[in-house]
Design a protein around this motif. Structure first.
Motif, PDB file in Angstrom:
ATOM      1  N   ALA A 300     -10.415  -5.443  -2.126  1.00 42.32           N
ATOM      2  CA  ALA A 300      -9.683  -4.404  -2.855  1.00 42.32           C
ATOM      3  C   ALA A 300      -9.474  -3.186  -1.959  1.00 42.32           C
ATOM      4  N   GLY A 301     -10.523  -2.778  -1.252  1.00 46.02           N
ATOM      5  CA  GLY A 301     -10.393  -1.627  -0.361  1.00 46.02           C
ATOM      6  C   GLY A 301      -9.418  -1.876   0.760  1.00 46.02           C
ATOM      7  N   TYR A 302      -9.494  -3.060   1.375  1.00 51.05           N
ATOM      8  CA  TYR A 302      -8.580  -3.372   2.475  1.00 51.05           C
ATOM      9  C   TYR A 302      -7.127  -3.351   2.007  1.00 51.05           C
ATOM     10  N   HIS A 303      -6.824  -4.079   0.940  1.00 46.60           N
ATOM     11  CA  HIS A 303      -5.430  -4.213   0.523  1.00 46.60           C
ATOM     12  C   HIS A 303      -4.866  -2.907  -0.026  1.00 46.60           C
ATOM     13  N   LEU A 304      -5.639  -2.167  -0.791  1.00 44.13           N
ATOM     14  CA  LEU A 304      -5.117  -0.933  -1.378  1.00 44.13           C
ATOM     15  C   LEU A 304      -4.892   0.148  -0.327  1.00 44.13           C
ATOM     16  N   THR A 305      -5.731   0.195   0.710  1.00 42.06           N
ATOM     17  CA  THR A 305      -5.497   1.175   1.769  1.00 42.06           C
ATOM     18  C   THR A 305      -4.391   0.714   2.717  1.00 42.06           C
ATOM     19  N   ALA A 306      -4.328  -0.600   2.997  1.00 43.39           N
ATOM     20  CA  ALA A 306      -3.292  -1.113   3.897  1.00 43.39           C
ATOM     21  C   ALA A 306      -1.901  -0.993   3.288  1.00 43.39           C
ATOM     22  N   ALA A 307      -1.812  -1.008   1.969  1.00 38.74           N
ATOM     23  CA  ALA A 307      -0.512  -0.952   1.304  1.00 38.74           C
ATOM     24  C   ALA A 307       0.215   0.363   1.552  1.00 38.74           C
ATOM     25  N   THR A 308      -0.510   1.371   2.010  1.00 34.71           N
ATOM     26  CA  THR A 308       0.118   2.677   2.240  1.00 34.71           C
ATOM     27  C   THR A 308       0.686   2.822   3.652  1.00 34.71           C
ATOM     28  N   SER A 309       0.463   1.824   4.520  1.00 33.05           N
ATOM     29  CA  SER A 309       0.889   1.997   5.923  1.00 33.05           C
ATOM     30  C   SER A 309       1.305   0.680   6.548  1.00 33.05           C
ATOM     31  N   ALA A 310       2.249  -0.017   5.924  1.00 36.81           N
ATOM     32  CA  ALA A 310       2.713  -1.294   6.465  1.00 36.81           C
ATOM     33  C   ALA A 310       3.519  -1.064   7.738  1.00 36.81           C
ATOM     34  N   PRO A 311       3.351  -1.906   8.768  1.00 38.74           N
ATOM     35  CA  PRO A 311       4.109  -1.737  10.006  1.00 38.74           C
ATOM     36  C   PRO A 311       5.587  -2.030   9.800  1.00 38.74           C
ATOM     37  N   PRO A 312       6.463  -1.416  10.581  1.00 38.20           N
ATOM     38  CA  PRO A 312       7.906  -1.628  10.403  1.00 38.20           C
ATOM     39  C   PRO A 312       8.339  -3.055  10.736  1.00 38.20           C
ATOM     40  N   THR A 313       7.499  -3.810  11.462  1.00 33.32           N
ATOM     41  CA  THR A 313       7.850  -5.182  11.811  1.00 33.32           C
ATOM     42  C   THR A 313       7.485  -6.167  10.704  1.00 33.32           C
ATOM     43  N   ALA A 314       6.931  -5.685   9.601  1.00 36.03           N
ATOM     44  CA  ALA A 314       6.549  -6.556   8.490  1.00 36.03           C
ATOM     45  C   ALA A 314       7.661  -6.625   7.459  1.00 36.03           C
ATOM     46  N   SER A 315       7.566  -7.603   6.576  1.00 34.58           N
ATOM     47  CA  SER A 315       8.498  -7.709   5.453  1.00 34.58           C
ATOM     48  C   SER A 315       8.366  -6.478   4.565  1.00 34.58           C
ATOM     49  N   VAL A 316       9.477  -6.053   3.985  1.00 32.09           N
ATOM     50  CA  VAL A 316       9.429  -4.904   3.083  1.00 32.09           C
ATOM     51  C   VAL A 316       8.618  -5.216   1.830  1.00 32.09           C
ATOM     52  N   HIS A 317       8.359  -6.494   1.584  1.00 30.63           N
ATOM     53  CA  HIS A 317       7.589  -6.879   0.406  1.00 30.63           C
ATOM     54  C   HIS A 317       6.081  -6.826   0.648  1.00 30.63           C
ATOM     55  N   LEU A 318       5.659  -6.598   1.889  1.00 29.03           N
ATOM     56  CA  LEU A 318       4.224  -6.613   2.184  1.00 29.03           C
ATOM     57  C   LEU A 318       3.454  -5.547   1.403  1.00 29.03           C
ATOM     58  N   PRO A 319       3.875  -4.278   1.383  1.00 29.28           N
ATOM     59  CA  PRO A 319       3.093  -3.286   0.646  1.00 29.28           C
ATOM     60  C   PRO A 319       2.904  -3.633  -0.829  1.00 29.28           C
ATOM     61  N   ALA A 320       3.950  -4.131  -1.475  1.00 30.23           N
ATOM     62  CA  ALA A 320       3.836  -4.475  -2.897  1.00 30.23           C
ATOM     63  C   ALA A 320       2.828  -5.595  -3.106  1.00 30.23           C
ATOM     64  N   HIS A 321       2.828  -6.576  -2.217  1.00 32.90           N
ATOM     65  CA  HIS A 321       1.879  -7.680  -2.364  1.00 32.90           C
ATOM     66  C   HIS A 321       0.460  -7.241  -2.020  1.00 32.90           C
ATOM     67  N   GLN A 322       0.318  -6.362  -1.051  1.00 29.37           N
ATOM     68  CA  GLN A 322      -1.024  -5.841  -0.763  1.00 29.37           C
ATOM     69  C   GLN A 322      -1.545  -5.037  -1.943  1.00 29.37           C
ATOM     70  N   ARG A 323      -0.674  -4.226  -2.532  1.00 33.45           N
ATOM     71  CA  ARG A 323      -1.088  -3.433  -3.685  1.00 33.45           C
ATOM     72  C   ARG A 323      -1.462  -4.346  -4.848  1.00 33.45           C
ATOM     73  N   TRP A 324      -0.648  -5.372  -5.096  1.00 35.84           N
ATOM     74  CA  TRP A 324      -0.927  -6.300  -6.187  1.00 35.84           C
ATOM     75  C   TRP A 324      -2.246  -7.037  -5.939  1.00 35.84           C
ATOM     76  N   THR A 325      -2.456  -7.501  -4.723  1.00 33.23           N
ATOM     77  CA  THR A 325      -3.690  -8.219  -4.409  1.00 33.23           C
ATOM     78  C   THR A 325      -4.905  -7.314  -4.570  1.00 33.23           C
TER      79      THR A 325
END
Length: 340
Positions: A300-325
């Motif tokens: 929970a800590g990893y995904h919720l903190t990572a969702a705020t700083s997705a790299p520009p080379t990632a899919s735009v859907h990554l933050p939403a999925h990290q937040r959901w996870t």
């Protein structure tokens, strides 16, 4: 190993089915085959032995690397990944690491095997055996979940005592996720990470989250190996109903029950009795009593903190999925802890 269908876990609470906003099979943003450099396409076709007449781009995943099932004019197929060194050096490293790992995995594991690699036009290419399959249906189909958990039990058993040629790669240790014994909630508590919004049951529980996740490094010390990224989009069900596990660059020294938790988060979101599924699985047989809670806190800590700083080379859907996870992991933990 049949998954219970009850939505009530051993702690007497009920999880309400909550699918991700974007299905896992549609999260990727990848270049199409015709957009790759002509020299690269020619080199790949030459290695395949015939011109490419069809390319089915992979819809799952969160990187922007090329990944597609290629069909050639002579009727053969291959799964090909590729990334440019200049723009995506991290992907090049991941694909090269995966090639080395797949070559050394124990025989018989349900993982696509590498055929060849090449460099051309500044791109690194990894060619794998094709799997005619799809990601599991969500909410989980009972037959597919049973098959997936059974297949993972075999993988966990095979990697508990890994071959020397695999460990000789100098694989990382899950325990090294800790930074001076402070993980993600510890970073939040220390003010080095922004505090993610917490649902009411977890409000005021930061100290508890820090305490739980701080146990993970000690629990994760093992000579065995685990996949390291066992999300549902890294699982394929082929046309015969067999299960395959894909995307192996994060193989690391760690307990198999860690990957079991990451896989079962989607089961929690589907309302399954995931406490019972975890407890009954062979990979959890030697887990500490609070291993599930510790892992949920850390994830929970990893995904919720990572969702705020997705790299520009990632899919735009990554933050939403990290937040959901992260939200699902935290909700599962709150239910188990009885946090109201």
């Amino acid at each position: 190993m049949s998954p219970p269908r009850s939505t009530a876990g051993q702690h007497g609470r009920v999880s309400v089915p909550s699918p991700p906003a974007v299905p896992y099979h549609a999260t990727a943003q990848r270049p199409a085959w015709p957009s790759l450099p002509a020299r690269l396409r020619a080199a790949v076709a030459a290695r395949l032995g015939a011109p490419v007449v069809q390319a089915r781009t992979a819809g799952a995943g969160f990187t922007r690397g090329f990944a597609a099932l290629l069909h050639t004019a002579d009727g053969h197929r291959a799964f090909v990944k590729a990334a440019p060194q200049a723009e995506q050096p991290h992907l090049v490293d991941w694909y090269a690491r995966e090639a080395a790992i797949l070559t050394r995995l124990p025989a018989g594991l349900p993982a696509p095997r590498p055929r060849w690699t090449l460099w051309e036009a500044g791109w690194y290419v990894l060619c794998l055996d094709p799997v005619d399959g799809r990601t599991p249906r969500l909410p989980w189909d009972q037959t597919e979940l049973t098959a997936t958990l059974t297949a993972f039990a075999g993988v966990a058993e095979a990697l508990a005592d890994p071959p020397a040629e695999l460990t000789a790669l100098g694989l990382p240790h899950l325990a090294d996720l800790a930074r001076d014994d402070i993980l993600w909630w510890g970073e939040v508590a220390a003010g080095r990470e922004p505090a993610p919004p917490l649902p009411a049951p977890a409000s005021g529980r930061l100290a508890d989250l820090v305490t739980l996740e701080s146990r993970l490094p000690g629990y994760a010390v093992t000579t065995g190996l685990t996949h390291g990224d066992l999300r549902v989009d890294n699982v394929l069900i082929d046309t015969a109903g067999s299960v395959w596990f894909c995307d192996w660059p994060w193989l690391c020294h760690g307990p198999a029950w860690f990957d079991l938790v990451t896989l079962l988060i989607t089961g929690y979101a589907a309302g399954l009795d995931v406490d019972a599924l975890f407890a009954a699985h062979p990979a959890a047989s030697s887990a500490p009593d609070d291993a599930l809670d510790v892992t949920l806190a850390a994830l929970a800590g990893y995904h919720l903190t990572a969702a705020t700083s997705a790299p520009p080379t990632a899919s735009v859907h990554l933050p939403a999925h990290q937040r959901w996870t992260g939200e699902q992991a935290l909700a599962w933990l709150c239910q188990r802890q009885g946090w109201a």
